[in-house]
Design an enzyme around this catalytic site. Structure first.
Site, PDB file in Angstrom:
ATOM      1  N   HIS A 199       0.870  -1.183   0.000  1.00 40.33           N
ATOM      2  CA  HIS A 199       0.000   0.000   0.000  1.00 40.33           C
ATOM      3  C   HIS A 199       0.900   1.224   0.000  1.00 40.33           C
ATOM      4  O   HIS A 199       1.711   1.406   0.921  1.00 40.33           O
ATOM      5  CB  HIS A 199      -0.900  -0.001   1.247  1.00 40.33           C
ATOM      6  CG  HIS A 199      -1.936  -1.091   1.229  1.00 40.33           C
ATOM      7  ND1 HIS A 199      -2.463  -1.647   2.376  1.00 40.33           N
ATOM      8  CD2 HIS A 199      -2.560  -1.716   0.182  1.00 40.33           C
ATOM      9  CE1 HIS A 199      -3.359  -2.562   2.036  1.00 40.33           C
ATOM     10  NE2 HIS A 199      -3.427  -2.628   0.722  1.00 40.33           N
ATOM     11  N   GLY A 217       3.901   0.914   5.978  1.00 43.76           N
ATOM     12  CA  GLY A 217       4.199  -0.328   6.703  1.00 43.76           C
ATOM     13  C   GLY A 217       3.503  -1.545   6.131  1.00 43.76           C
ATOM     14  O   GLY A 217       3.615  -2.643   6.673  1.00 43.76           O
ATOM     15  N   HIS A 218       2.788  -1.385   5.013  1.00 43.78           N
ATOM     16  CA  HIS A 218       2.054  -2.486   4.396  1.00 43.78           C
ATOM     17  C   HIS A 218       2.750  -2.894   3.103  1.00 43.78           C
ATOM     18  O   HIS A 218       2.478  -2.335   2.039  1.00 43.78           O
ATOM     19  CB  HIS A 218       0.616  -2.074   4.064  1.00 43.78           C
ATOM     20  CG  HIS A 218      -0.208  -1.686   5.244  1.00 43.78           C
ATOM     21  ND1 HIS A 218      -1.526  -1.287   5.136  1.00 43.78           N
ATOM     22  CD2 HIS A 218       0.081  -1.640   6.554  1.00 43.78           C
ATOM     23  CE1 HIS A 218      -1.994  -1.013   6.344  1.00 43.78           C
ATOM     24  NE2 HIS A 218      -1.041  -1.215   7.217  1.00 43.78           N
ATOM     25  N   PHE A 219       3.635  -3.868   3.192  1.00 42.03           N
ATOM     26  CA  PHE A 219       4.325  -4.329   1.995  1.00 42.03           C
ATOM     27  C   PHE A 219       4.396  -5.845   2.010  1.00 42.03           C
ATOM     28  O   PHE A 219       4.399  -6.470   3.081  1.00 42.03           O
ATOM     29  CB  PHE A 219       5.727  -3.715   1.913  1.00 42.03           C
ATOM     30  CG  PHE A 219       5.689  -2.211   1.927  1.00 42.03           C
ATOM     31  CD1 PHE A 219       5.231  -1.504   0.833  1.00 42.03           C
ATOM     32  CD2 PHE A 219       6.031  -1.519   3.070  1.00 42.03           C
ATOM     33  CE1 PHE A 219       5.135  -0.121   0.860  1.00 42.03           C
ATOM     34  CE2 PHE A 219       5.946  -0.134   3.113  1.00 42.03           C
ATOM     35  CZ  PHE A 219       5.497   0.562   2.005  1.00 42.03           C
TER      36      PHE A 219
END
Length: 585
Positions: free
Chosen positions: A332, A504-506
């Protein structure tokens, strides 16, 4: 030469949600477990009285020191990647508990569609709907397979929520009721209902009442203090590894966590992992920790880089499409996945400075494949949410566009709209592409002399078309909420990846599947190429759904822990039979 230590049953990289869950589950069964955490030792009491915006939101005290180790980033193969050196562009957690301590606490289950995305897309639209070079694939696991682990995670973490009116089936309710209502949440729910949608409270790890979990750990009730993201919890009221799985592991007497332990290699003999090599950050002394089971449970960059540095698995080659390690990087991204519409209200007033990380409401009417994509120029979808995390005085000052940036009008409107604006945003899914990947950087190294991980990423028309459609829905909802001025975000046609890693969304890099030719791990997060090596976390996501990832990371960690126990109890071997039936683009 590295100092060799005594052998243990399992050694784990990382002490966040994934590493903490596996440590707790194995330690409870009597296995001797060592955790290696490169950050400092932290306890819940270290975060009491720490509502300091300058210290944590501006100076990023809980984030990784990027001067010592970071990633390099570029938009295409023809560019030279450059190191990401400021935390404004990369919020990568460190210290005990990892990112599981400074997170917001938003919890969603992924949809059944997500786990079988290739098969279900072909079934509904035909293979021609999948664009050339989109490397879509099934995960090798179904929602039904994972449901009991979702339930286990929710009960451990004390998730507070209400049933999603159009969500997948659940075996049980959330263990705690949803968080409170607020005027902003009520307004969002009323407006979305009028439009025919199905709102519900965001499932939250900001626990709605004091709760004792099945392991006997107590999580306190949320105070709505508004300091969640980039902060540890002042009240022990945000479920995190410090108040749940890590104390559960430690009380068994079978778990040792070593802080300041920077893991640099997986030790192996070509067929089996034999342990981990790490450097003590304080003394500089190098250690070899032997173990029967090795678990990589770091962030996706850590897991992927360690495999590449250790020469385990085949590195992904974007030109040939061959190889796995580093493939399908997704996530994201703040300038294309988290966008929506802000509304300014002349009369209505809200309290924008009270809140919690997961305090809000959402709709799933556009998530995954919940809408018909036949006539749309994109696949997958988005959730729409109002998330009242609580504004911060230094960072926050929203005024309508066209307002001067100084002077009397600026001051007047700043005061007037401080509590008279709301934001409704979409969180869009991201699908994988052939040329979006990770490998080792040929130029830049970390403070120990090891190559950095390099990210190559470029937005596509799929990303742009999806978010433009989503912003339109956010604008529609904000108008229905009665805002006097509605300002939708804009997406320029030439928008490009900004090398920002702040969400932090990977995911990706060590992806999951049922065919070793197209995946690195099976559905127990077990490496096909090395059966006593487990790689757990969002690194196994073949694509990134439109939800926050933590609950699925937790569920996969519980499944991995069960698999490791089976492996150790039954003499080893692969836990899943290899399949060569094609389920990928």
């Amino acid at each position: 030469m590295a100092k060799k230590l005594s052998k243990v049953d399992a050694v784990i990289v990382g002490s966040g949600w994934a590493g903490g869950i596996i440590a707790a589950e194995l330690a409870k069964k009597g296995y001797k477990v060592v955790g290696l955490e490169r950050g400092e030792n932290k306890k819940p009491e270290d975060y009491i009285g720490t509502k300091d915006e300058l210290r944590f939101s501006r100076r990023y005290e809980m984030m990784q020191d990027l001067t010592k180790e970071t990633i390099t980033s570029r938009k295409r193969d023809s560019e030279t990647a450059l190191p990401v050196r400021t935390n404004e562009n990369a919020l990568l957690g460190t210290d005990t508990g990892g990112a599981g301590v400074h997170w917001n606490g938003v919890n969603f289950r992924f949809l059944p569609y997500d786990f079988e995305i290739y098969s279900k897309t072909v079934e509904r639209y035909g293979e021609g709907k999948i664009p050339k070079d989109m490397t879509l694939q099934d995960w090798g696991i179904t929602y039904n397979d994972l449901e009991k682990y979702y339930d286990q995670y929710e009960k451990m973490a004390g998730i507070s929520g209400e049933k999603n009116p159009i969500g997948p089936e659940r075996s049980d309710d959330y263990p705690n009721p949803p968080m409170k209502d607020s005027p902003a949440i009520r307004l969002f729910k009323e407006a979305t209902k009028k439009l025919g949608y199905h709102p519900y409270h965001i499932p939250s790890a900001n626990v709605s009442k004091t709760y004792e979990n099945p392991d006997g750990q107590t999580i306190n009730a949320c105070m709505y203090c508004a300091f969640c993201e980039t902060y540890g919890c002042d009240f022990g009221a945000k479920s995190d590894p410090l108040v749940t799985v890590l104390p559960t592991a430690k009380k068994t007497g079978n778990y040792e966590l070593r802080n300041g332990a920077n893991v640099t290699r997986v030790l192996h003999d070509g067929k089996r992992a034999t342990g981990l090599l790490y450097t003590d950050n304080t003394t500089g002394i190098e250690y070899a920790q032997p173990a029967d089971i090795v678990v990589l449970a770091g962030f996706i960059f850590t897991n992927t880089r360690l495999l590449l540095l250790s020469e385990i698995g085949t590195p992904y080659n974007p030109k040939s499409g061959k190889g796995i390690i580093g493939k399908n990087f997704t996530g994201h991204f703040n300038n294309i996945n988290y966008l929506g519409a802000r509304g300014f209200f002349d009369e209505k007033k809200f309290n924008n400075f009270a809140g919690a990380g997961a305090f809000g409401a959402t709709i799933d009417d556009f998530s995954g494949d919940n809408i018909d994509h036949s006539q749309l120029k994109f696949l997958h979808g988005f959730e729409v949410q109002i998330q009242t995390t609580g504004n911060r005085p230094i960072a926050t000052n929203f005024v309508p566009s066209g307002t001067p940036s100084w002077g009397k009008e600026f001051k007047d409107k700043s005061l007037h709209y401080t509590n008279r604006n709301l934001y409704v945003n979409a969180l869009a899914g991201t699908l994988p592409w052939k040329n979006n990947y990770m490998d080792l950087d040929p130029t830049y190294k970390d403070f120990l002399g090891n190559p950095l991980l390099r990210v190559t990423y470029k937005y596509t028309d799929q990303d742009k078309n999806l978010i433009k459609y989503a912003i339109g829905k956010c604008e529609e909802i904000m108008k229905e909420m009665g805002a006097d001025k509605v300002e939708p975000d804009t997406v320029p046609d030439d928008i490009d990846f900004n090398s920002s890693y702040t969400t932090g969304h990977f995911g990706g890099g060590v992806i999951m599947g049922e065919d070793p030719d197209t995946s690195a791990v099976n559905n127990y997060s077990q490496m096909w190429d090395m059966d006593n090596l487990f790689v757990v976390g969002a690194s196994s996501f073949p694509h990134f759904p439109n939800y926050n990832p933590t609950e699925t990371v937790g569920a996969l960690a519980y499944r991995a822990a069960e698999g490791i126990d089976n492996y150790l109890s039954n003499g080893g071997g692969l836990l899943v039979n290899r399949q060569n039936k094609r389920k990928n683009a």
